[in-house]
Design an enzyme around this catalytic site. Sequence first.
Site, mmCIF file in Angstrom:
data_model
loop_
_atom_site.group_PDB
_atom_site.id
_atom_site.type_symbol
_atom_site.label_atom_id
_atom_site.label_comp_id
_atom_site.label_asym_id
_atom_site.label_seq_id
_atom_site.Cartn_x
_atom_site.Cartn_y
_atom_site.Cartn_z
ATOM 1 N N CYS A 177 0.855 -1.182 0.000
ATOM 2 C CA CYS A 177 0.000 0.000 0.000
ATOM 3 C C CYS A 177 0.894 1.236 0.000
ATOM 4 O O CYS A 177 1.827 1.335 0.811
ATOM 5 C CB CYS A 177 -0.895 0.000 1.230
ATOM 6 S SG CYS A 177 -1.806 1.553 1.462
ATOM 7 N N ASP A 184 0.236 -6.182 0.124
ATOM 8 C CA ASP A 184 -0.959 -6.651 -0.576
ATOM 9 C C ASP A 184 -0.572 -7.905 -1.355
ATOM 10 O O ASP A 184 0.418 -7.900 -2.096
ATOM 11 C CB ASP A 184 -1.479 -5.590 -1.554
ATOM 12 C CG ASP A 184 -1.940 -4.321 -0.858
ATOM 13 O OD1 ASP A 184 -2.589 -4.431 0.206
ATOM 14 O OD2 ASP A 184 -1.665 -3.218 -1.371
#
EC number: 1.7.1.13
Length: 270
Positions: A177, A184
């Site tokens: 992120c 992620d």
Amino acid sequence: MSVEQSLLGKETQYPTSYQPDVLFPIARAQSREKYAHIQGITQGKDWWHVFEISWLNAHGIPQVAIGRITLPASSPNLIESKSLKLYFNSLNFTQFDSTQSFIETVEKDLSAAAGAKVELTLFQVDDLETSKPQGICIDDLMPERLEQHPDATLLKLDESGEEIEVELYSHLLRSNCPVTSQPDWGTVFIRFKGKKPCYRSLLAYIISYRQHNGFHEQCVEQIFADIWQNLQPEKLMVYATYTRRGGLDINPCRVSDLTWMPKPIRLARQ
């Protein structure tokens, strides 16, 4: 509004009354500037699965469902994920006359934030089944070299010069992120028509995202653009299914040809 103004990474109070103004749009234009000439960057969809949906029916009884949001890639804005979570939380104690009224309210609010028509489909909690990936998994191959950040020079064509149509996938997609630096995780599908790519080079390129900071949608668009420019396929699809965080998973898909738009799926890791 800039990403720095969003609620990502900040301590927040969860709203207990309907609050559509918590939705935080992020313009797509800036991250797309260098890809403006590439066919397909704005073709596709962003599918979101929302696992924490609840509202009150006309009698004040809580209702629950799983939602699938469909947001067109051509929309001027994406919606920041934490703000979407807070928005759905704000509906938990709000009464609606019918399920359709709830759907219409959500679609209206999300469409206003995205700047384009957004659709919401609701599923009973036991109805959204998982799928197995289709195609050739490239995760067991041995890349020739590894890089720590996205490097399009890793992408190579196969020496055979063979013309093919193929769908590949890898479970090894990881990025961060750009605001919180939290990892992620995702599975990426690449459908390709043209001169055969070197599968090992594709895997090396996917692995090179492991320390990259970018939103899910931006990573998929960069992967699409780099493959399109460096391998020059006739047709291309890039579709990533990211794992869940905060009750949401994000699944961006970009296609050079709308006839290649897949149906949305949910994998075991989601």
